[in-house]
Design an enzyme around this catalytic site. Sequence first.
Site: not given
Length: 562
Positions: A349, A351-352, A355, A400, A417, A474
């Site tokens: 994952c 975006a943006p 990382k 996906d 993440d 997060c």
Amino acid sequence: MGRKAKYDEVVVPAGPGRKSKKQSDPTFPKGLIVKDASSLSHRQKQRAKKRQLKSKAQKAKLNEPKKKKMKESVIQAAKKDDNETESEESEEVASGDEHEVPEVQMPLANAEDSDASDSDAESEDSDAKDDETEDEDEEEESNLLPIEKANKKLKKKQEKERKLAAEEMQESITHQDIFTFPTAEELANPVSLQDVQQRIRDVIIVLSDFKRLRDKDRARKEYIDLLRTDLCMYFSYNDFLMEKLMQIFPMNELLEYLEASEVQRPMTIRTNSLKTRRRDLAQALINRGVNLDPIGKWTKVGLVVYSSQVPMGATPEYLAGHYILQGASSFLPVIALDPKENERVLDMCSAPGGKSSHIAALMKNTGVLFSNDVNRDRIKAVIGNFHRLGIVNSVICSYDGRKIPSIIKGFDRVLLDAPCTGTGVVAKDPGVKINKDELDVQRCCTLQRELLLAAIDSVNARSDTGGIIVYSTCSILPEENEWIVDYALKKRDVKLVPTGLDFGEEGFTNYRHHRFHPTLKLTRRFYPHTHNMDGFFVAKLKKFSNMVVKREIVEDDDATSE
């Protein structure tokens, strides 16, 4: 030819030679060595006076034993005289003769005078000591540098503030002794937020020593319900999220977390080590009027920006790709992943792209980096950042994440993440406080479980350098963190390993009535009020078998319902 030498005649010089003459004593102008009393400054006169007082005090100390001996001798003489007068009176009474009794008062008077002189000497001694200490303090202050003087003043100010805080705490405790439970009308119509804040603090103090400070007619649950309603009113949270936070944190720490979540975290940037060094970047930004510092010893590429005279997203250094705006907590998963050169790495994952670009910088543009995100609109930000930062070893895709193992496998390392409720970034998105409910948490938990299993399946356990999966969110809710990792430990052949992060709090091994795997203490939690960064969770897993064994997991009814 020169003169003819006369060896037979010995000439003895008469009188002392020029070099053997004795030099006269040196002479100095008047007033150069010893200054006149009239030419002394005011400060010098004060010091001379204090030195005289000090010498007097020392003399008084030396004379003190002599005075004591004199005093004792006077008292003994007075006692002898008393005994003699008593014997004479008894003889006169026996003989019947009437004689006047001699008065012995002079020695006692002398004793009183000696006592007075002793007390005067002691008072002079104490005054001299005070003057001496003051003189020493003044001399020390005069010898200190300006920064040392400022430090001394700051310490005095801090000590004063500490005393005031202690007094205020004592006053609040005394006030709490008379705390009364508010009525229904007061709860329905609060006067002001200051009253609500004071009531919150009062209830927390009561709960800290409930047995002594409680109202005998009130149960603990009533105090907790009152605290929850007041916190929801004061900090604008919904009941569901506030109840979750009250289950995670102790009461004192809960208030610190809520207050810290209301404050924006400082702006942080990450140096792009592919194009520049942190030292050169910091110097360039300082020249542009930016006030910054290194984030900490745990990272070599992070800088925290306190103030700036130019917009940080429009400087020539930013446009040249020398740095990227990135939160301090986003450094942590990549540091835990620790990618090596010439590896195959997947960011599930991405975006943006903060990382992913950090991973590419650590790989030094070698190997292959697959940056995936399911949202095609957000992929555009990844492409833009990669072009600006000069990353050329990446493959950007939009799949996906749950289907990636069926498309490509054999990665050395995977970073997940995962999408979450965002309860750790309330300062960035205040809408989380009222928008999230139990259904949102359950949806996120289901998606996170599937993504983590897919990330584990896409890793090659036989990799020489890797076989590592890093899971991060997060969020601070255990439902999205420890529960998901514990589920993966039961479903796949993986184990938890140390994250490599030297700071952060240990993950939960027990939460309320739930018990997790003991190795979950190797995971790390980060909070705004303790680490001054967004709430974050990091777990590092190592895969030791490519076998996928379907295991039946018996879950608690509470876990499935929640």
